[in-house]
Design a protein around this motif. Structure first.
Motif, short mmCIF file in Angstrom:
data_model
loop_
_atom_site.label_atom_id
_atom_site.label_comp_id
_atom_site.label_asym_id
_atom_site.label_seq_id
_atom_site.Cartn_x
_atom_site.Cartn_y
_atom_site.Cartn_z
N TRP A 99 -1.82 63.79 11.40
CA TRP A 99 -2.53 62.51 11.42
C TRP A 99 -2.85 62.14 12.87
O TRP A 99 -2.10 62.49 13.78
N ASN A 100 -3.93 61.41 13.05
CA ASN A 100 -4.10 60.79 14.37
C ASN A 100 -3.19 59.57 14.44
O ASN A 100 -2.51 59.20 13.48
N THR A 104 -6.14 57.10 10.60
CA THR A 104 -7.51 57.10 10.08
C THR A 104 -8.12 58.50 10.02
O THR A 104 -9.26 58.65 9.56
N GLU A 105 -7.39 59.50 10.46
CA GLU A 105 -7.93 60.87 10.43
C GLU A 105 -6.80 61.86 10.12
O GLU A 105 -5.77 61.87 10.78
N SER A 107 -6.11 65.90 9.66
CA SER A 107 -6.63 67.24 9.90
C SER A 107 -5.76 68.26 9.18
O SER A 107 -4.53 68.20 9.26
N GLY A 147 -11.38 58.52 1.30
CA GLY A 147 -11.68 59.22 2.54
C GLY A 147 -12.97 60.01 2.45
O GLY A 147 -13.55 60.20 1.38
N THR A 150 -14.74 66.58 5.62
CA THR A 150 -15.74 67.41 6.31
C THR A 150 -15.13 68.77 6.60
O THR A 150 -13.98 68.86 7.04
N LYS A 158 -11.37 68.13 8.04
CA LYS A 158 -11.05 66.83 8.63
C LYS A 158 -11.38 65.75 7.60
O LYS A 158 -12.47 65.74 7.03
N THR A 160 -11.51 61.66 7.11
CA THR A 160 -11.52 60.39 7.84
C THR A 160 -11.49 59.23 6.86
O THR A 160 -12.00 59.31 5.74
#
Length: 565
Positions: A99-100, A104-105, A107, A147, A150, A158, A160
């Motif tokens: 997670w970031n 919110t992201e 991967s 979400g 992509t 990814k 988001t």
């Protein structure tokens, strides 16, 4: 109890019987289903019994409420989460995730060299397609995933989010079943297609299907190597007694459900062992919300709460469940696993084990009910008379609802059990065509009560009567609960202080309204053939929740088992 997730949803449990089935008749049925006697017993075939009563209706869509199997065995998730422990997930189609900082992201790194069972390459495009599909079809979207996925390249995705969404992680990673874009993109409505010829990446594939039995076969091209268990044969029997007879004859290798004298399994069934794990929560489901089309006395919270207080849970546990169940919280956090999360604002941290008939009477009388000439409470000329739907052959549940009928009569409430085939029962549950229905609430993708709350109490997972709810079958929702769920999604699970006020709000609303009437925390018992297969979960190594109907835990067990010798 349920086929879940489900029974159930089957999820999820095997609870079945047919009165008067003899051992000889059971053995004959099993022989017929397996193609003759013990054929296949020496080739690594594992015979399982989920509690299915009546013919199977083909459905291998991992997103369908009435699916037979597939999630975990045929279709895989990115990771596997063990519900019994709060630990890091094990890689499946994914190998790493991160997670970031603000949630919110997300991967995800995918495993290289994976192919679908038809030989096509599995890539990030399949993951993106699957996530887009559940986003576009609300009935597939169990936790309200919003979400945007992509494909960075073939092995990196990814995802988001518009807002912090930490709690989407275990769902996206552990309970989204990846489907092949090259086959599913042509399906008009993926919530209704039964997928007769499933193509997945999992350790098993569909071999044969008949109404009385179906068989999965080991996938020789599975990325983690071909499983040692070469075939898994699912049988439909006539009930719990038939299952016990089949165990005694050595005709099945794993079932989850009751047998006489559970404590004496090793003595009564030589070569077999049993394991009991508290996990799912037995409830009386109510079609609760008038505004969504529910009808009947159970739409009144006072009636629901009166039933809650009138139950003698100690007697129910002894008579129906061989004392394998345990206390349940009306806030629906697991009393042991989630003890630290139980709200101090609950009137009852645990449901009373003894009946509180005077409390039930007070609730009804304050709500305007009075007893009629038959001693049953009534209001506006309508008596508190209810039907409880239960699956034919689920002997523990049948005993439970019969016992409840006697208990509730003492409190001026009349309930009548109605036995249905599993297909009829499941359809009634999904469409909201019931007053009361006995089943269990199952846990989510990881050891966190948030997911059960979102599954069964969120506005996003319900529907009007006549439309499919998945899985908020009660049709009840509350703005307080929806707000708390939305807040929890954006809080890191490590922030226990920040989460607790929202858990408090949810639990207190559930106790106040009680759309699912808490009965007991079920002790899920499985009987398994330790003489013919090794690698079963144990109390010392509980690497998965050991219930044959629990998906995808059953697939983790199938992967680890080996024929003895």
């Amino acid at each position: 109890m349920f086929l879940q997730q489900n029974r159930g949803s089957g999820r999820r449990r095997g609870r079945v019987r047919a009165a008067g089935v003899s051992l000889a008749a059971t053995a004959a049925l099993l022989a017929g289903c397996s193609g003759g006697g013990d054929s296949g017993r020496g080739d690594g075939t594992l015979i399982v019994y989920t509690g299915q009563a009546g013919d199977y209706q083909i459905n291998f869509n991992p997103y369908a409420p009435a699916r037979l199997d597939g999630d975990g065995t045929i279709f895989e998730s990115l990771f596997f989460y063990n519900l019994t422990k709060n630990e890091e997930p094990q890689p499946r189609l994914g190998t790493e995730y991160a997670w970031n900082e603000d949630g919110t992201e997300l991967s995800v790194t995918l495993r290289e060299g994976v192919t679908w069972s038809d030989g096509e390459k599995f890539t990030a495009d399949d993951v993106v397609f699957t996530l887009d599909m559940i986003d576009k079809h609300p009935t597939l979207n169990a936790v309200g995933f919003e979400g945007e996925a992509t494909a960075v390249d073939d092995t990196h995705v990814k995802i988001t989010f518009d807002k912090p969404s930490f709690l989407d992680g275990p769902y996206v990673l552990g309970r989204v079943w990846m489907v092949p874009e090259h086959l599913w993109r042509g399906i008009k409505d993926p919530s209704k297609d039964v997928i007769r010829e499933p193509v997945g990446t999992g350790p098993f594939a569909l071999d044969t299907f008949k109404p009385q039995a179906f068989t999965l076969k080991a996938n020789p091209d599975y990325w983690d190597g071909e499983p040692a268990v070469k075939r898994i044969r699912y049988l439909s029997l006539s009930g719990n007694q038939a299952g016990a007879d089949a165990l005694a004859a050595g005709k099945i290798d794993w079932q989850t459900g009751p047998v006489p004298d559970i404590a004496g399994v090793e003595k009564n069934y030589p070569g077999y062992r049993a394991i009991t794990v508290p996990m799912n929560q037995t409830v009386l489901m109510t079609c609760a919300e008038k505004d969504r089309g529910c009808e009947g006395p159970q739409t009144d919270p006072a009636v629901r709460k009166a039933i809650y207080h009138a139950l003698d849970r100690t007697q129910l546990n002894e008579l129906a469940f061989q004392s394998t169940s345990s206390a349940i919280s009306p806030g629906f956090a697991l009393p042991e696993r989630d003890k630290a999360l139980l709200s101090d604002g609950l009137g009852d941290r645990l449901a009373p084990m003894q009946p509180q008939v005077s409390e039930a009477a007070q609730l009804l009388e304050e709500a305007g009910y009075t007893k009629n000439g038959e001693g049953i409470y009534a209001k506006d000329g309508k008596a508190v008379e209810l039907t409880i739907k239960v699956v034919t052959g689920w002997t523990d549940y049948i005993t439970a609802v019969d016992t409840m009928g006697q208990q509730l009569k003492k409190a001026g409430i009349k309930v009548t059990p109605q036995q249905l085939s599993w297909n009829e029962w499941s359809d009634a549950r999904g469409q909201g065509r019931f007053e009361l229905l006995i089943d269990s609430l199952y846990q989510g993708p990881s050891a966190d009560p948030f997911y059960l709350y979102h599954y069964f109490y969120s506005s996003e997972t319900t529907a009007k009567v006549g439309e499919t709810a998945q899985p908020n079958y009660s049709r009840w929702s509350d703005t307080r609960v929806d707000r708390a769920l939305a807040a929890l999604k954006g809080i890191d699970r490590e922030d226990t202080a920040g989460r607790q006020p929202h858990f408090d709000a949810i639990q207190e609303a559930l106790e106040e309204e009680m759309p699912y009437i808490p009965v007991l925390t079920a002790g899920t018992t499985s009987e398994y053939n330790a003489e013919k297969f090794t690698g079963w979960p144990s109390e010392e190594d509980l690497y998965a929740f050991p219930a044959v109907w629990q998906r995808p835990d059953h697939s983790e067990i199938f992967k680890r088992l080996k024929p003895a010798g």
